[in-house]
Motif scaffolding. Structure first.
Motif, mmCIF file in Angstrom:
data_model
loop_
_atom_site.group_PDB
_atom_site.id
_atom_site.type_symbol
_atom_site.label_atom_id
_atom_site.label_comp_id
_atom_site.label_asym_id
_atom_site.label_seq_id
_atom_site.Cartn_x
_atom_site.Cartn_y
_atom_site.Cartn_z
ATOM 1 N N SER A 114 0.828 -1.205 0.000
ATOM 2 C CA SER A 114 0.000 0.000 0.000
ATOM 3 C C SER A 114 0.865 1.258 0.000
ATOM 4 C CB SER A 114 -0.907 0.006 1.237
ATOM 5 O OG SER A 114 -0.127 0.136 2.412
ATOM 6 N N ASN A 115 0.199 2.404 -0.082
ATOM 7 C CA ASN A 115 0.929 3.675 -0.048
ATOM 8 C C ASN A 115 1.556 3.933 1.313
ATOM 9 O OD1 ASN A 115 0.255 4.276 -2.717
ATOM 10 N ND2 ASN A 115 -1.685 5.239 -2.126
ATOM 11 N N ASN A 116 1.005 3.291 2.341
ATOM 12 C CA ASN A 116 1.556 3.442 3.692
ATOM 13 C C ASN A 116 1.905 2.072 4.266
ATOM 14 O OD1 ASN A 116 1.126 6.359 4.000
ATOM 15 N ND2 ASN A 116 -1.046 5.822 3.913
ATOM 16 N N PRO A 117 2.912 1.416 3.705
ATOM 17 C CA PRO A 117 3.244 0.074 4.182
ATOM 18 C C PRO A 117 3.879 0.100 5.564
ATOM 19 C CG PRO A 117 4.904 0.809 2.630
ATOM 20 C CD PRO A 117 3.827 1.861 2.641
ATOM 21 N N SER A 118 3.745 -1.016 6.271
ATOM 22 C CA SER A 118 4.475 -1.205 7.520
ATOM 23 C C SER A 118 5.821 -1.829 7.166
ATOM 24 C CB SER A 118 3.693 -2.136 8.454
ATOM 25 O OG SER A 118 4.527 -2.648 9.474
ATOM 26 N N ALA A 119 6.896 -1.152 7.496
ATOM 27 C CA ALA A 119 8.229 -1.632 7.103
ATOM 28 C C ALA A 119 8.537 -2.996 7.705
ATOM 29 C CB ALA A 119 9.289 -0.613 7.517
ATOM 30 N N SER A 120 8.117 -3.213 8.953
ATOM 31 C CA SER A 120 8.417 -4.494 9.611
ATOM 32 C C SER A 120 7.632 -5.637 8.977
ATOM 33 C CB SER A 120 8.104 -4.403 11.105
ATOM 34 O OG SER A 120 6.729 -4.139 11.329
ATOM 35 N N VAL A 121 6.356 -5.391 8.664
ATOM 36 C CA VAL A 121 5.534 -6.414 8.011
ATOM 37 C C VAL A 121 6.023 -6.626 6.582
ATOM 38 C CG1 VAL A 121 3.204 -6.984 7.216
ATOM 39 C CG2 VAL A 121 3.539 -5.914 9.460
ATOM 40 N N GLN A 122 6.363 -5.554 5.906
ATOM 41 C CA GLN A 122 6.850 -5.637 4.534
ATOM 42 C C GLN A 122 8.108 -6.502 4.456
ATOM 43 O OE1 GLN A 122 8.509 -2.020 2.656
ATOM 44 N NE2 GLN A 122 7.036 -2.377 0.993
ATOM 45 N N HIS A 123 9.020 -6.316 5.393
ATOM 46 C CA HIS A 123 10.253 -7.110 5.398
ATOM 47 C C HIS A 123 9.931 -8.595 5.503
ATOM 48 C CE1 HIS A 123 14.332 -8.443 6.371
ATOM 49 N NE2 HIS A 123 13.763 -9.175 7.326
ATOM 50 N N PHE A 124 9.059 -8.951 6.430
ATOM 51 C CA PHE A 124 8.761 -10.365 6.656
ATOM 52 C C PHE A 124 7.979 -10.968 5.491
ATOM 53 C CE2 PHE A 124 5.911 -13.709 8.121
ATOM 54 C CZ PHE A 124 6.803 -14.585 8.719
ATOM 55 N N TRP A 125 6.908 -10.320 5.079
ATOM 56 C CA TRP A 125 5.993 -10.921 4.105
ATOM 57 C C TRP A 125 6.601 -10.965 2.708
ATOM 58 C CZ3 TRP A 125 2.666 -14.410 4.215
ATOM 59 C CH2 TRP A 125 1.649 -14.548 3.261
ATOM 60 N N SER A 126 7.378 -9.967 2.351
ATOM 61 C CA SER A 126 7.984 -9.963 1.020
ATOM 62 C C SER A 126 8.985 -11.105 0.861
ATOM 63 C CB SER A 126 8.676 -8.618 0.754
ATOM 64 O OG SER A 126 9.744 -8.413 1.669
ATOM 65 N N ARG A 127 9.526 -11.572 1.958
ATOM 66 C CA ARG A 127 10.501 -12.663 1.916
ATOM 67 C C ARG A 127 9.856 -14.049 2.013
ATOM 68 N NH1 ARG A 127 15.785 -11.868 2.857
ATOM 69 N NH2 ARG A 127 15.990 -13.558 4.381
ATOM 70 N N HIS A 128 8.603 -14.112 2.467
ATOM 71 C CA HIS A 128 8.024 -15.427 2.746
ATOM 72 C C HIS A 128 6.658 -15.690 2.118
ATOM 73 C CE1 HIS A 128 11.176 -16.450 5.620
ATOM 74 N NE2 HIS A 128 11.070 -15.215 6.093
ATOM 75 N N GLU A 129 6.091 -14.717 1.448
ATOM 76 C CA GLU A 129 4.726 -14.902 0.955
ATOM 77 C C GLU A 129 4.595 -16.061 -0.025
ATOM 78 O OE1 GLU A 129 3.118 -12.029 -1.815
ATOM 79 O OE2 GLU A 129 5.022 -10.932 -1.774
ATOM 80 N N ASN A 130 5.603 -16.291 -0.864
ATOM 81 C CA ASN A 130 5.492 -17.341 -1.875
ATOM 82 C C ASN A 130 5.377 -18.732 -1.265
ATOM 83 O OD1 ASN A 130 5.639 -15.464 -3.929
ATOM 84 N ND2 ASN A 130 7.848 -15.676 -4.192
ATOM 85 N N ILE A 131 6.046 -18.967 -0.165
ATOM 86 C CA ILE A 131 6.013 -20.284 0.485
ATOM 87 C C ILE A 131 4.880 -20.383 1.489
ATOM 88 C CG2 ILE A 131 7.275 -21.804 2.068
ATOM 89 C CD1 ILE A 131 9.835 -21.039 0.673
ATOM 90 N N LEU A 132 4.627 -19.344 2.251
ATOM 91 C CA LEU A 132 3.677 -19.427 3.348
ATOM 92 C C LEU A 132 2.221 -19.317 2.914
ATOM 93 C CD1 LEU A 132 5.374 -17.324 6.190
ATOM 94 C CD2 LEU A 132 5.380 -19.813 5.861
ATOM 95 N N ARG A 133 1.918 -18.667 1.823
ATOM 96 C CA ARG A 133 0.535 -18.381 1.445
ATOM 97 C C ARG A 133 -0.300 -19.659 1.407
ATOM 98 N NH1 ARG A 133 -1.399 -13.679 -0.777
ATOM 99 N NH2 ARG A 133 0.720 -12.949 -1.194
#
Length: 309
Positions: free
Chosen positions: A117-136
């Motif tokens: 989003s336009n106002n991302p959470s940096a901490s959530v962004q770090h985690f999810w961008s690295r793991h979304e492909n496997i965890l989803r």
């Protein structure tokens, strides 16, 4: 004489009721103990992983803090009985899976929004961008529902599921507004359970309900498509490392001057508190339908499926 007969019948009825209640109590006690044993069996490999990895033992780290919730908020009995109950029939399994589908769909939508989003959470962004492909999980849960002929479009979510979904939406909105990491507490609660204890549930579920090979998919993780060269234990270690890194991002972004220690504690403890809330929401979902008798049927189905396979 008639009054004496009525009195005797009353005594017999009361004694029978008392015996029945005691029998039910004993069965519930045994099933509760059995559920704990089953939960412990499912958790044995998980415990081994948790003992041998290192990232969750770093003092004051987010991972170490989150793991404290396993002791004070993780209800092994309810999760054990609820899981067995979901194996009592395909209809019960479909309703439970639909609840999980709603929960994961909401959580992953909020994680996506908090990342892009336009106002991302940096901490959530770090985690999810690295793991979304496997965890989803939502797509896999959707396929599991299709496999048993469940009509997703017309089905409504249960009250406990709707409460959980609302909590996820509130957490996501808060993270995007304040730059927090509440969604990390929810991700920890669900995805770590899937990676560890949940990974041994696919075969019992398939045997109990006579599902086709490859179903359910919700417990499967594909590491082959990623350049990680990790097994499940190595991937759990990576999850904990990135949770710690997300915690560090929160601390670095949200602290200043004299309030460094207090704000650091607050930022991380808010995530831990959210994880405790997530466990409570899960307990409500797992126990929303009767679990005592259905868990007995679920256990019987596993044994029957194992014998007939």
């Amino acid at each position: 004489h008639i009054a004496h007969q009525k009195h005797c019948k009353c005594i017999i009825t009361l004694r029978s009721l008392s015996l029945l209640l005691r029998s039910i109590s004993r069965k519930r006690s045994k099933m509760g103990s059995l559920a704990k044993r089953i939960g412990q069996l499912f958790a044995s490999e998980s415990s081994s992983i948790l003992r041998t990895i290192r990232s969750n033992k770093i003092p004051h780290s987010l991972s170490q803090r989150l793991d404290t919730t396993l002791k004070d908020s993780h209800d092994m009995k309810v999760f054990g009985l609820g899981t067995l109950s979901s194996m009592s029939s395909r209809e019960r399994y479909a309703r439970f899976t639909h609840s999980m589908y709603g929960i994961y769909s909401a959580m992953e939508q909020e994680l996506d929004l908090s990342t892009s989003s336009n106002n991302p959470s940096a901490s959530v962004q770090h985690f999810w961008s690295r793991h979304e492909n496997i965890l989803r999980r939502s797509e896999k849960l959707e396929q599991d529902l299709i496999d048993v002929g469940f009509d997703i479009e017309s089905a409504e979510h249960s009250p406990a599921t709707l409460v959980y979904i609302h909590a996820l939406q509130v957490a996501g909105e808060n993270d995007r507004k304040c730059g927090g990491g509440l969604l990390l507490g929810h991700a920890y609660t669900r995805y770590l359970a899937d990676l560890m204890g949940g990974s041994v549930l696919a075969t019992p579920t398939r045997l109990a309900l006579g599902l086709k090979n490859g179903s359910p998919q919700q417990y499967s993780f594909d590491f082959d498509g990623e350049e990680l060269e990790l097994d499940r234990k190595g991937y759990v270690e990576l999850i904990y490392q990135d949770l710690n890194a997300s915690g560090d991002i929160l601390i670095n972004e949200g602290t200043n001057g004299d309030n460094l220690v207090d704000e650091s504690e607050s930022a991380l403890e808010e995530i831990v508190d959210e994880a405790r809330c997530a466990f409570r929401y899960n307990v409500e979902v797992y126990s929303e339908e009767p679990i005592w008798l259905d868990s007995i049927v679920g256990l019987k189905n596993i044994v029957s499926g194992w014998v007939l396979r």
